[in-house]
Design a protein around this motif. Structure first.
Motif, PDB file in Angstrom:
ATOM      1  N   PHE A 147      18.975 -21.944  13.452  1.00  0.00           N
ATOM      2  CA  PHE A 147      20.611 -21.582  13.107  1.00  0.00           C
ATOM      3  C   PHE A 147      21.390 -21.160  11.902  1.00  0.00           C
ATOM      4  CE2 PHE A 147      24.206 -22.697  14.915  1.00  0.00           C
ATOM      5  CZ  PHE A 147      24.782 -21.466  15.663  1.00  0.00           C
ATOM      6  N   TYR A 148      21.356 -22.163  10.661  1.00  0.00           N
ATOM      7  CA  TYR A 148      21.792 -21.988   9.460  1.00  0.00           C
ATOM      8  C   TYR A 148      21.549 -20.848   8.826  1.00  0.00           C
ATOM      9  CZ  TYR A 148      22.890 -27.226  12.004  1.00  0.00           C
ATOM     10  OH  TYR A 148      23.995 -28.242  12.151  1.00  0.00           O
ATOM     11  N   ALA A 149      19.810 -20.357   9.108  1.00  0.00           N
ATOM     12  CA  ALA A 149      19.867 -19.787   8.008  1.00  0.00           C
ATOM     13  C   ALA A 149      20.332 -18.273   8.327  1.00  0.00           C
ATOM     14  CB  ALA A 149      18.383 -19.653   7.730  1.00  0.00           C
ATOM     15  N   THR A 150      19.750 -18.529  10.408  1.00  0.00           N
ATOM     16  CA  THR A 150      20.591 -17.153  10.599  1.00  0.00           C
ATOM     17  C   THR A 150      22.165 -16.528  10.061  1.00  0.00           C
ATOM     18  OG1 THR A 150      20.917 -17.727  12.640  1.00  0.00           O
ATOM     19  CG2 THR A 150      19.034 -17.091  12.067  1.00  0.00           C
ATOM     20  N   HIS A 151      23.319 -18.047   9.999  1.00  0.00           N
ATOM     21  CA  HIS A 151      24.082 -17.688   9.611  1.00  0.00           C
ATOM     22  C   HIS A 151      24.234 -17.304   8.233  1.00  0.00           C
ATOM     23  CE1 HIS A 151      27.084 -18.675  13.190  1.00  0.00           C
ATOM     24  NE2 HIS A 151      25.814 -19.385  13.619  1.00  0.00           N
ATOM     25  N   LEU A 152      22.807 -17.827   7.396  1.00  0.00           N
ATOM     26  CA  LEU A 152      23.768 -17.625   5.796  1.00  0.00           C
ATOM     27  C   LEU A 152      22.998 -15.495   5.966  1.00  0.00           C
ATOM     28  CD1 LEU A 152      21.711 -20.557   3.817  1.00  0.00           C
ATOM     29  CD2 LEU A 152      24.321 -19.249   3.422  1.00  0.00           C
ATOM     30  N   LEU A 153      22.294 -15.471   6.691  1.00  0.00           N
ATOM     31  CA  LEU A 153      21.859 -14.334   6.816  1.00  0.00           C
ATOM     32  C   LEU A 153      23.006 -13.240   7.341  1.00  0.00           C
ATOM     33  CD1 LEU A 153      17.940 -14.451   8.438  1.00  0.00           C
ATOM     34  CD2 LEU A 153      18.387 -13.911   5.770  1.00  0.00           C
ATOM     35  N   SER A 154      23.780 -13.880   8.232  1.00  0.00           N
ATOM     36  CA  SER A 154      24.680 -12.702   8.887  1.00  0.00           C
ATOM     37  C   SER A 154      25.413 -12.793   7.369  1.00  0.00           C
ATOM     38  CB  SER A 154      25.569 -13.620   9.971  1.00  0.00           C
ATOM     39  OG  SER A 154      24.284 -13.187  10.687  1.00  0.00           O
ATOM     40  N   GLN A 155      25.751 -13.462   6.335  1.00  0.00           N
ATOM     41  CA  GLN A 155      26.957 -13.525   5.679  1.00  0.00           C
ATOM     42  C   GLN A 155      26.143 -12.977   4.876  1.00  0.00           C
ATOM     43  OE1 GLN A 155      29.947 -14.542   5.118  1.00  0.00           O
ATOM     44  NE2 GLN A 155      29.777 -13.971   2.822  1.00  0.00           N
ATOM     45  N   ALA A 156      24.918 -12.897   4.794  1.00  0.00           N
ATOM     46  CA  ALA A 156      24.620 -11.439   2.933  1.00  0.00           C
ATOM     47  C   ALA A 156      24.883 -10.017   4.076  1.00  0.00           C
ATOM     48  CB  ALA A 156      23.201 -12.046   3.477  1.00  0.00           C
ATOM     49  N   GLU A 157      24.676 -10.425   5.326  1.00  0.00           N
ATOM     50  CA  GLU A 157      25.150  -8.959   6.017  1.00  0.00           C
ATOM     51  C   GLU A 157      26.231  -8.200   5.674  1.00  0.00           C
ATOM     52  OE1 GLU A 157      22.027  -7.967   9.189  1.00  0.00           O
ATOM     53  OE2 GLU A 157      23.753  -9.755   9.826  1.00  0.00           O
ATOM     54  N   ALA A 173       0.883  -1.291   0.177  1.00  0.00           N
ATOM     55  CA  ALA A 173      -0.018  -0.202  -0.235  1.00  0.00           C
ATOM     56  C   ALA A 173       0.768   0.950   0.209  1.00  0.00           C
ATOM     57  CB  ALA A 173      -0.688   0.119   1.375  1.00  0.00           C
ATOM     58  N   ARG A 174       2.138   1.305  -0.013  1.00  0.00           N
ATOM     59  CA  ARG A 174       2.541   1.952   0.131  1.00  0.00           C
ATOM     60  C   ARG A 174       4.139   2.012  -0.355  1.00  0.00           C
ATOM     61  NH1 ARG A 174       2.913   4.393   5.702  1.00  0.00           N
ATOM     62  NH2 ARG A 174       4.986   5.167   5.878  1.00  0.00           N
ATOM     63  N   GLY A 175       3.590   1.565  -1.787  1.00  0.00           N
ATOM     64  CA  GLY A 175       4.649   1.909  -2.461  1.00  0.00           C
ATOM     65  C   GLY A 175       5.463   0.450  -2.890  1.00  0.00           C
ATOM     66  N   HIS A 176       5.800  -0.348  -1.930  1.00  0.00           N
ATOM     67  CA  HIS A 176       6.785  -0.958  -2.466  1.00  0.00           C
ATOM     68  C   HIS A 176       6.856  -2.187  -2.673  1.00  0.00           C
ATOM     69  CE1 HIS A 176       8.344   2.292   0.902  1.00  0.00           C
ATOM     70  NE2 HIS A 176       7.640   1.259   1.717  1.00  0.00           N
ATOM     71  N   ARG A 177       7.583  -2.982  -3.307  1.00  0.00           N
ATOM     72  CA  ARG A 177       7.513  -3.917  -3.921  1.00  0.00           C
ATOM     73  C   ARG A 177       8.275  -5.476  -3.147  1.00  0.00           C
ATOM     74  NH1 ARG A 177      12.048  -4.210  -8.228  1.00  0.00           N
ATOM     75  NH2 ARG A 177      11.825  -6.043  -8.638  1.00  0.00           N
ATOM     76  N   ILE A 178       7.766  -6.406  -3.230  1.00  0.00           N
ATOM     77  CA  ILE A 178       7.898  -7.649  -2.384  1.00  0.00           C
ATOM     78  C   ILE A 178       8.418  -9.056  -2.951  1.00  0.00           C
ATOM     79  CG2 ILE A 178       6.402  -9.596  -0.558  1.00  0.00           C
ATOM     80  CD1 ILE A 178       4.062  -6.362  -0.187  1.00  0.00           C
ATOM     81  N   SER A 179       9.004  -9.362  -2.694  1.00  0.00           N
ATOM     82  CA  SER A 179       9.519 -10.864  -3.110  1.00  0.00           C
ATOM     83  C   SER A 179       9.577 -11.528  -1.644  1.00  0.00           C
ATOM     84  CB  SER A 179      10.972 -10.750  -3.575  1.00  0.00           C
ATOM     85  OG  SER A 179      10.814 -10.379  -5.141  1.00  0.00           O
ATOM     86  N   VAL A 180       9.396 -12.730  -2.342  1.00  0.00           N
ATOM     87  CA  VAL A 180       9.037 -13.933  -0.511  1.00  0.00           C
ATOM     88  C   VAL A 180      10.039 -15.035  -1.110  1.00  0.00           C
ATOM     89  CG1 VAL A 180       7.030 -13.330  -0.434  1.00  0.00           C
ATOM     90  CG2 VAL A 180       8.039 -15.305  -1.810  1.00  0.00           C
ATOM     91  N   CYS A 181      10.698 -15.787  -0.136  1.00  0.00           N
ATOM     92  CA  CYS A 181      11.392 -16.769  -0.500  1.00  0.00           C
ATOM     93  C   CYS A 181      11.556 -17.702   0.610  1.00  0.00           C
ATOM     94  CB  CYS A 181      13.281 -16.555  -0.525  1.00  0.00           C
ATOM     95  SG  CYS A 181      13.940 -15.926   0.227  1.00  0.00           S
ATOM     96  N   GLU A 182      11.751 -18.758   1.092  1.00  0.00           N
ATOM     97  CA  GLU A 182      12.304 -20.097   2.527  1.00  0.00           C
ATOM     98  C   GLU A 182      13.240 -19.846   2.886  1.00  0.00           C
ATOM     99  OE1 GLU A 182       9.871 -23.507   1.463  1.00  0.00           O
ATOM    100  OE2 GLU A 182       8.102 -22.435   0.169  1.00  0.00           O
ATOM    101  N   PRO A 183      13.671 -20.329   4.306  1.00  0.00           N
ATOM    102  CA  PRO A 183      14.906 -20.418   4.008  1.00  0.00           C
ATOM    103  C   PRO A 183      15.544 -21.452   3.372  1.00  0.00           C
ATOM    104  CG  PRO A 183      13.447 -20.617   6.078  1.00  0.00           C
ATOM    105  CD  PRO A 183      12.575 -20.278   4.808  1.00  0.00           C
ATOM    106  N   ALA A 184      14.746 -22.103   2.920  1.00  0.00           N
ATOM    107  CA  ALA A 184      15.719 -23.829   2.011  1.00  0.00           C
ATOM    108  C   ALA A 184      16.099 -23.040   0.753  1.00  0.00           C
ATOM    109  CB  ALA A 184      14.309 -24.549   1.874  1.00  0.00           C
TER     110      ALA A 184
END
Length: 322
Positions: free
Chosen positions: A101-111, A29-40
């Motif tokens: 837990f592993y997903a958070t490590h991938l996200l930390s790497q993305a950071e 509604a505020r004009g932002h684009r949305i994408s989705v995925c699962e941790p896998a």
């Protein structure tokens, strides 16, 4: 902004009450684009020839619609680096198992590669929902965390009426109450403790549960003006909505507001944009940071647009991080 929601399969969303859906609807509604995925769908690979290493995900761009049951339309999957999004929102529901837990490590790497992730993955790891309360003993009921059956028996002997729960439970699963008679205490210890293999949290029973287990939301360090009191029904001791509790929105008390602000000001600087406190009476029993819920129930009953408060806070956080 272009937002990536890392979540459970969107076809499992119950959209009339799902908080992640409410976030998506407000963002669109505020004009932002949305994408989705699962941790896998996330991966990291080192290409020795080109020297490029990035966390990517097979994402789908979606557009929300008003039609039911097909409430969204989605594009084809495409591989995108997480750093290419303006913000990545980790909204995978518990349990906090090894894959989470592993997903958070991938996200930390993305950071490290430049992605902006909310809530911050390192803080998701450091603030387990049951154990986070230990940092704030001034706000909690008498509590024990142990793997020793003898400790649990001694705690029961002292407090007489207790609650036992596993550290990795969600939605009220695995919660037991043992009164002064100690009925089935041994069997419950065996079930939860598994002969000393599993740690257990034990807390003094709070009779104020009859008035509800209050979910207090904190956005950007500040409490939302209304909470959701989840009231046990019948003979049930659990107020969790997943366990049949009735959700009743109500204004925050002065005490709950002060508690939420104190905890929010301590945790928000750690990258926790959204926090959900569970409060019984005046005592904090859990601090939820993985995927706090309650947005739609509060909004529908009070008119306080929690999703709007959240997306506005997200916009400010992204802007300040740019």
């Amino acid at each position: 902004m272009h937002l990536l929601f890392v979540a459970d399969p969107i076809d499992t969303f119950v959209i009339y009450k799902d908080t992640t859906f409410a976030m998506m609807r407000e963002a669109q509604a505020r004009g932002h684009r949305i994408s989705v995925c699962e941790p896998a769908d996330m991966r990291w690979v080192a290409h020795s020839q080109c020297g490029q290493q990035l966390v990517t995900a097979a994402v789908r761009d979606i557009t929300l619609a008003s039609d039911k049951p097909q409430w969204y339309s989605a594009g084809e999957r495409r591989e995108v680096a997480l750093r290419d999004f303006d913000a990545v929102l980790m909204r995978k529901d518990p349990p906090f198992d090894a894959e989470f837990f592993y997903a958070t490590h991938l996200l930390s790497q993305a950071e490290r590669e430049g992605a902006r992730v909310f809530n911050k993955p390192a803080s998701l790891r450091d603030q387990p929902e049951k154990l986070s309360i230990l940092e704030f003993p001034q706000f909690i009921t008498p509590t024990l965390v142990t793997r020793r059956a003898a400790d649990i028996r001694a705690f029961h002997a002292e407090h007489q009426d207790i609650i036992l729960k596993p550290l990795d439970g969600m939605g009220g699963m695995g919660i037991f109450r043992v009164k002064a008679d100690g009925l089935n205490l041994g069997s419950i210890i065996e079930t939860l403790n598994a002969g000393g293999q599993n740690s257990v949290m034990v807390q003094k029973f709070l009779p104020e549960i009859s008035a509800g287990d209050k979910r207090v939301l904190i956005i950007g360090g500040e409490p939302v003006p209304f909470c959701l009191a989840r009231i046990p029904q019948g003979s049930e001791v659990r107020g969790n909505l997943a366990a049949g509790g009735k959700g009743v929105a109500q204004p925050l008390s002065d005490t709950d507001r002060e508690t939420a602000r104190a905890i929010g000001q301590a945790l928000a600087p750690r990258g926790l944009l959204l926090i959900g406190l569970d409060i019984i009476g005046t005592r904090v029993t859990e601090i939820n940071v993985t995927s706090p819920t309650g947005f739609q129930e509060i909004t529908n009953q009070t008119g306080c647009d929690v999703a709007a408060l959240f997306v506005q806070a997200l916009e400010r956080a992204v802007q300040s991080a740019a």
